[in-house]
Structures are given as C-alpha cells and as structure tokens.
Design an enzyme around this catalytic site. Structure first.
Site, PDB file in Angstrom:
ATOM      1  N   SER A   1       0.851  -1.192   0.000  1.00  0.00           N
ATOM      2  CA  SER A   1       0.000   0.000   0.000  1.00  0.00           C
ATOM      3  C   SER A   1       0.881   1.234   0.000  1.00  0.00           C
ATOM      4  O   SER A   1       1.994   1.216   0.562  1.00  0.00           O
ATOM      5  CB  SER A   1      -0.897   0.018   1.249  1.00  0.00           C
ATOM      6  OG  SER A   1      -1.586   1.258   1.361  1.00  0.00           O
TER       7      SER A   1
ATOM      8  N   TYR B   1      -1.727  -1.183  10.247  1.00  0.00           N
ATOM      9  CA  TYR B   1      -1.835  -1.361   8.806  1.00  0.00           C
ATOM     10  C   TYR B   1      -0.632  -0.744   8.094  1.00  0.00           C
ATOM     11  O   TYR B   1       0.008  -1.384   7.248  1.00  0.00           O
ATOM     12  CB  TYR B   1      -3.129  -0.729   8.293  1.00  0.00           C
ATOM     13  CG  TYR B   1      -3.333  -0.884   6.803  1.00  0.00           C
ATOM     14  CD1 TYR B   1      -3.799  -2.075   6.266  1.00  0.00           C
ATOM     15  CD2 TYR B   1      -3.063   0.163   5.923  1.00  0.00           C
ATOM     16  CE1 TYR B   1      -3.992  -2.232   4.900  1.00  0.00           C
ATOM     17  CE2 TYR B   1      -3.242   0.019   4.557  1.00  0.00           C
ATOM     18  CZ  TYR B   1      -3.709  -1.177   4.053  1.00  0.00           C
ATOM     19  OH  TYR B   1      -3.889  -1.319   2.700  1.00  0.00           O
TER      20      TYR B   1
END
Length: 255
Positions: free
Chosen positions: A148, A162
């Site tokens: 990401s 995350y």
C-alpha cells in the site's frame, strides 16, 4: 514480441480473491486464460465470485482462514493436492484497524500483523515447491505481494498496524526477491493508492474530494489492478524482481 503479455495456460492463486483488489486481479487473470484459484474466509461470498468469474474462464474457490497458521497450512496442502506447479501467487488477503493513538488496542495490532505479514510469509513458504516446479530461466514463477502507499508515506487515518504491516510487506518483498532469484521465482509488490473496496468503503462518500488531490484526478480502477499484475506476471517483466510498483495516480509518496 506479440506474446509478451500472454498468460494463457498458467495457474494462479489469489488470496482475498472474493472482492476488492483481489477480485479485480482474479478477473483479469481468468479473462486472459489463467486457471485461477481464489480464497477467502466467507465461503458463500467466495463461491459467488468464483461462479461469476467462471463465466469468463476457469475460477475455483477454496475457502480458508489465512489469519490462522493452521488455516494457511490447510489451504497450501489443498492446493498442492490439486496442482504440482503454481505459476503465480498473489498475496492479497489483508485487514486494517483504525483507532486513536492513545486507544489503539493490542488486538488490533496483532490481527493486522498476523494476516498482512505473517500469513503472507508462511503461505509463500508453504507453496515454494510448486512455485519452483513451475519456474524456468525464461519465464520465472511469480509472487506478488499487495502492499500500500500507506506503507511508503504518512497516512492520516490512524491505522498504525496497517501502515507498519505494509511497510514490512514492501521490505519482505525485497528480501524474498534476492533469496529466491536463483530459483527463478520473481517476487514483487504492488502498492495501491485509493481503490474502491470494503476496506475503503467508509471513504467513498469523499471520492471526488480524494480524487482532486491526485495528479491524475481519479482513483484506481479494476483495469489498473489487473493490468499491473498481468504485467508483472508476463514475459515482458521476466527480469523484474524486488520492486514495489506504486499505483497512486502520481501522489507524492516520498514524505
């Protein structure tokens, strides 16, 4: 040169393949003649996706809980009982957790790290035999880890585990790429920006605002996700390994 992007006849595995980026990549593979296995925890949703994609080619659902070490091993053993060779592994299954810094729970840290990093590593390890069996000098096997842009730059969403997990995925990708290079297994990562998915559903009401901050003035599309995976799995990218391909529409990820 005409067959540089031809994937017909290959075997792929896409984790988290029932929806979001995983389903986008799986669809791209199926439409291009790849026998594609998808997995996710929710069996009914997974089978519905497989049924839909099977109208376009060969898609097989194998439900599994990759957040659990036993689930990782069970899924790997089921795959190996069906396929002696696996050309492509897409490690896409992931989770997120958001909470203010002062309140961020250990459970939210562990859940995300276990699925996003730990299971990715151990599933790759468990499938090394069929990946090596499929690999050749001219056309390596491929492992693609879905990272990401949140693992490359500051993320204002207070999703601490995350962002840390995706940064770990990017570096683990580089480590595995070197260690598996002599086995003709290419390992790369894709770092998506904003794509529509369940994980980003709470932000979709602000899609236009978010797109306005992206130089290309649009969010990611299914073609972007599938096209990047197809490229990395093609003969055109046979010499590409250890890279993080950023799909961000031109955002600054250097901060």
């Amino acid at each position: 040169m005409k067959s540089l992007f031809n994937l017909e006849g290959k075997v792929a595995v896409v984790t988290g393949g029932s929806r979001g980026i995983g389903a986008m990549i799986a669809r791209g593979f199926v439409e291009n003649g790849v026998k594609t296995y998808i997995t996710a925890r929710r069996a009914e949703e997974l089978q519905a996706t497989a049924d839909e994609l099977s109208k376009l080619g060969e898609c097989i659902a194998i439900p599994g809980n990759l957040a659990d070490p036993e689930g990782v091993q069970n899924f790997a053993e089921e795959l190996k009982s069906r396929e002696a060779k696996i050309d492509i592994l897409i490690n896409n299954a992931g989770a997120s957790w958001g909470a203010p810094l002062d309140e961020f729970p250990e459970s939210g840290w562990d859940k995300v790290m276990d699925l996003n990093v730990k299971s990715l590593f151990f599933l790759t390890q468990a499938l090394l035999t069929p990946l090596r069996a499929a690999a050749t000098d001219d056309d390596p096997a491929r492992v693609i880890n879905i990272g990401s842009i949140n693992g490359l730059s500051y993320a204002p969403l207070q999703n601490y585990s995350y962002t840390a997990s995706k940064a770990a995925v990017h570096h683990l990708t580089r480590q595995l790429a070197v260690d598996l290079a002599t086995d003709n297994v290419n390992v790369n990562a894709i770092a998506p920006g904003f794509f529509p998915s369940k994980m980003t559903a709470h932000l979709l009401d602000h899609e236009a605002e978010m797109a306005s901050a992206i130089p290309r003035r649009r969010i990611g599309t299914p073609e972007d996700a599938a096209g990047s995976a197809i490229y990395l799995c093609s003969r055109a990218a046979a010499f590409v390994t250890g890279h993080v391909l950023v799909l961000d529409g031109g955002q600054d990820v250097s901060s």
